[in-house]
Design a protein around this motif. Structure first.
Motif, PDB file in Angstrom:
ATOM      1  N   ALA A 113       0.836  -1.204   0.000  1.00  0.00           N
ATOM      2  CA  ALA A 113       0.000   0.000   0.000  1.00  0.00           C
ATOM      3  C   ALA A 113       0.871   1.255   0.000  1.00  0.00           C
ATOM      4  O   ALA A 113       0.563   2.241  -0.678  1.00  0.00           O
ATOM      5  N   LYS A 114       1.988   1.221   0.737  1.00  0.00           N
ATOM      6  CA  LYS A 114       2.879   2.386   0.805  1.00  0.00           C
ATOM      7  C   LYS A 114       3.467   2.696  -0.562  1.00  0.00           C
ATOM      8  O   LYS A 114       3.482   3.862  -1.002  1.00  0.00           O
ATOM      9  N   ASP A 119       3.199   5.981  -5.646  1.00  0.00           N
ATOM     10  CA  ASP A 119       3.057   6.065  -7.096  1.00  0.00           C
ATOM     11  C   ASP A 119       1.900   6.992  -7.469  1.00  0.00           C
ATOM     12  O   ASP A 119       1.984   7.749  -8.449  1.00  0.00           O
ATOM     13  N   ILE A 120       0.823   6.946  -6.693  1.00  0.00           N
ATOM     14  CA  ILE A 120      -0.299   7.873  -6.901  1.00  0.00           C
ATOM     15  C   ILE A 120       0.168   9.314  -6.701  1.00  0.00           C
ATOM     16  O   ILE A 120      -0.147  10.208  -7.497  1.00  0.00           O
ATOM     17  N   ASP A 121       0.934   9.533  -5.634  1.00  0.00           N
ATOM     18  CA  ASP A 121       1.428  10.890  -5.357  1.00  0.00           C
ATOM     19  C   ASP A 121       2.296  11.409  -6.500  1.00  0.00           C
ATOM     20  O   ASP A 121       2.244  12.597  -6.845  1.00  0.00           O
ATOM     21  N   LEU A 142      -8.303  -2.426 -12.707  1.00  0.00           N
ATOM     22  CA  LEU A 142      -9.424  -2.475 -11.752  1.00  0.00           C
ATOM     23  C   LEU A 142      -9.085  -3.369 -10.565  1.00  0.00           C
ATOM     24  O   LEU A 142      -9.967  -3.986  -9.959  1.00  0.00           O
ATOM     25  N   ASP A 143      -7.814  -3.411 -10.220  1.00  0.00           N
ATOM     26  CA  ASP A 143      -7.307  -4.242  -9.127  1.00  0.00           C
ATOM     27  C   ASP A 143      -7.245  -3.398  -7.856  1.00  0.00           C
ATOM     28  O   ASP A 143      -6.382  -2.539  -7.714  1.00  0.00           O
ATOM     29  N   GLU A 144      -8.168  -3.652  -6.938  1.00  0.00           N
ATOM     30  CA  GLU A 144      -8.240  -2.891  -5.699  1.00  0.00           C
ATOM     31  C   GLU A 144      -7.656  -3.675  -4.522  1.00  0.00           C
ATOM     32  O   GLU A 144      -7.994  -3.435  -3.371  1.00  0.00           O
ATOM     33  N   ARG A 152      -6.330  -3.110   0.916  1.00  0.00           N
ATOM     34  CA  ARG A 152      -7.427  -2.383   0.276  1.00  0.00           C
ATOM     35  C   ARG A 152      -7.854  -1.199   1.120  1.00  0.00           C
ATOM     36  O   ARG A 152      -8.004  -0.072   0.623  1.00  0.00           O
ATOM     37  N   ASP A 153      -8.054  -1.429   2.416  1.00  0.00           N
ATOM     38  CA  ASP A 153      -8.531  -0.360   3.295  1.00  0.00           C
ATOM     39  C   ASP A 153      -7.470   0.721   3.491  1.00  0.00           C
ATOM     40  O   ASP A 153      -7.809   1.902   3.637  1.00  0.00           O
ATOM     41  N   ALA A 154      -6.193   0.330   3.477  1.00  0.00           N
ATOM     42  CA  ALA A 154      -5.139   1.330   3.607  1.00  0.00           C
ATOM     43  C   ALA A 154      -5.136   2.263   2.397  1.00  0.00           C
ATOM     44  O   ALA A 154      -4.967   3.484   2.539  1.00  0.00           O
ATOM     45  N   VAL A 155      -5.339   1.710   1.215  1.00  0.00           N
ATOM     46  CA  VAL A 155      -5.373   2.553   0.017  1.00  0.00           C
ATOM     47  C   VAL A 155      -6.657   3.373  -0.019  1.00  0.00           C
ATOM     48  O   VAL A 155      -6.635   4.547  -0.404  1.00  0.00           O
ATOM     49  N   ARG A 156      -7.766   2.797   0.381  1.00  0.00           N
ATOM     50  CA  ARG A 156      -8.999   3.583   0.455  1.00  0.00           C
ATOM     51  C   ARG A 156      -8.815   4.778   1.381  1.00  0.00           C
ATOM     52  O   ARG A 156      -9.238   5.906   1.064  1.00  0.00           O
ATOM     53  N   ALA A 157      -8.198   4.557   2.539  1.00  0.00           N
ATOM     54  CA  ALA A 157      -7.952   5.652   3.477  1.00  0.00           C
ATOM     55  C   ALA A 157      -7.000   6.672   2.863  1.00  0.00           C
ATOM     56  O   ALA A 157      -7.168   7.891   3.027  1.00  0.00           O
ATOM     57  N   GLY A 158      -5.993   6.181   2.128  1.00  0.00           N
ATOM     58  CA  GLY A 158      -5.053   7.079   1.473  1.00  0.00           C
ATOM     59  C   GLY A 158      -5.725   7.950   0.423  1.00  0.00           C
ATOM     60  O   GLY A 158      -5.394   9.133   0.276  1.00  0.00           O
TER      61      GLY A 158
END
Length: 334
Positions: A113-114, A119-121, A142-144, A152-158
Motif C-alpha cells: 500500500a505504501k 506512485d499515486i502521489d 481495476l485491481d483494488e 485495500r482499506d489502507a489505500v482507500r484511506a489514502g
C-alpha cells in the motif's frame, strides 16, 4: 356576460402564447453512459501513429457531439520532447478532462500500500494544477487489492486523505485485449478483416453496456449513469463514430464524465471478499445477486476465439474449461 367574454379572451391569449422550449426540462434517455480512456498516452498501435490517433479521436468525439470524456493518465509514459504531453493537452483543449491512473501502472495486489500510494502521489504531482484535472483515481486493471482487505482499506484511506475519488467503471468489454490481438496479428503479417474487427469491437462494447445495465437494474432497481472503460487505442480512434452511433441507436444517451460521476452510486464502498472488477460486479456480489455477474467476453479466451474466427477468418485453438477471466474475479462474499 362581460365576465364570460373576459374569461374567453384570457383563455385564447393563454393558448396563443408560445411555449419557451428552453424552459422545458430535457428528456433524459432511459440509459446514460459516459466514456473514459485509460493508459493515456499509449504508444503506437497496429494502424496509426500516436499523432494520427490523437487527432482522429478528438475529431470523432467532436463530430459525434460528445462534449466531454475522461482520460486517465500514466505520466510515466510521457517523455520530454516526444509529443505525448502535447497530445494530452490537445484532449483538454477539446473540452475533455484528465485524471489519475497512477504514475507507472502498478497492480495493487502486487505491491505494498505504501509503494502504491507513493506512485499515486507521483502522478498527482504531474496532474495537479493542469487544465482539465479532476480529482479522480482509477485502479490499474481495476485491481483494488484482491483478497487483501488490510491493503485495500489502507489505500482507500489514502485516497480519502488525498481527496481523491474512486474513478469506478460500470462497463468493461476488455477493449485493450482486442487491441493487443490486432497488434500481434499485424506484426505476424496476418490479414486483418477491418470491417469484421469494427463490428466485433462495436458489438462487444454495446453488449457489455447492456449486460452491466441489466446487472445494475437487478442490483439497484434502477439504471445509473454508467461509465464505460475504454483505452486510448487505435481501435478507439478508428471505430469511435460507429460505437457512439450504435450506443445511441440502442437507446443510450452519451453524457459527460462529470455528469456520470454526479450519480450517488459512485460514492459506494463495496464490502466484498475480493476487491476487483467493475462497480456493477462488486455491488452485485455484495448484494448476493443471482445469475451471471460478469460479461462473458471479458474471458480472454472467448474474446480470442471470436477474434480468430471473425477477424482473421482462421480456426481458433481449442481451450479447456473452466475459462480464465481477463480480470480474475473469484467467489463473491457470502
Amino acid at each position: 356576460m362581460r365576465i364570460v367574454l373576459v374569461l374567453a379572451a384570457l383563455l385564447i391569449g393563454a393558448r396563443a402564447a408560445p411555449v419557451a422550449i428552453g424552459s422545458m426540462p430535457p428528456v433524459m434517455p432511459a440509459k446514460m453512459i459516459a466514456l473514459s480512456f485509460d493508459d493515456a498516452p499509449r504508444g503506437p498501435g497496429a494502424f496509426l501513429t500516436t499523432d494520427q490517433r490523437n487527432a482522429m479521436l478528438i475529431a470523432a468525439l467532436k463530430a459525434e457531439r460528445v462534449d466531454q470524456v475522461a482520460f486517465f493518465v500514466n505520466p510515466v509514459r510521457i517523455s520530454h520532447g516526444d509529443g505525448d504531453e502535447e497530445r494530452i493537452d490537445r484532449y483538454v483543449a477539446a473540452g475533455h478532462v484528465i485524471a489519475d491512473h497512477t504514475y507507472s501502472h502498478p497492480r495493487l495486489s502486487k505491491v505494498s500500500a505504501k509503494t502504491y500510494l507513493a506512485d499515486i502521489d507521483k502522478a498527482e504531482a504531474w496532474l495537479k494544477g493542469r487544465p482539465g484535472y479532476r480529482p479522480w483515481f482509477r485502479f490499474p486493471a481495476l485491481d483494488e487489492g484482491g483478497p487483501d482487505k488490510v491493503k485495500r482499506d489502507a489505500v482507500r484511506a489514502g485516497l480519502r486523505a488525498r481527496h481523491l475519488r474512486n474513478g469506478y467503471v460500470t462497463v468493461d468489454g476488455s477493449d485493450w485485449y482486442l487491441d493487443s490481438l490486432s497488434i500481434a496479428a499485424k506484426k505476424a503479417g496476418k490479414p486483418i478483416d477491418m470491417a469484421a474487427l469494427r463490428r466485433l469491437y462495436v458489438e462487444t462494447m454495446v453488449q457489455s453496456a447492456n449486460f452491466s445495465d441489466a446487472l445494475m437494474r437487478r442490483t439497484l432497481g434502477r439504471s445509473p449513469a454508467h461509465m464505460l472503460l475504454l483505452h486510448e487505442t487505435d481501435l478507439a480512434a478508428l471505430f469511435m463514430p460507429d460505437l457512439i452511433e450504435a450506443l445511441r441507436n440502442d437507446g443510450w444517451g452519451i453524457v459527460t464524465a462529470d455528469r456520470a460521476y454526479a450519480d450517488p452510486i459512485y460514492d459506494a464502498v463495496p464490502e466484498i471478499a475480493w476487491a476487483n472488477g467493475t462497480l456493477a460486479e462488486q455491488l452485485a456480489w455484495q448484494n448476493h445477486i443471482t445469475g451471471p455477474r460478469w460479461y462473458e467476453r471479458n474471458d480472454i479466451r472467448v474474446a480470442k476465439t471470436l477474434f480468430t474466427e471473425r477477424v482473421l477468418h482462421a480456426m481458433p485453438a481449442p481451450f479447456p474449461s473452466p475459462p480464465v477471466k481477463a480480470l480474475p474475479l473469484v467467489t463473491p462474499a457470502t
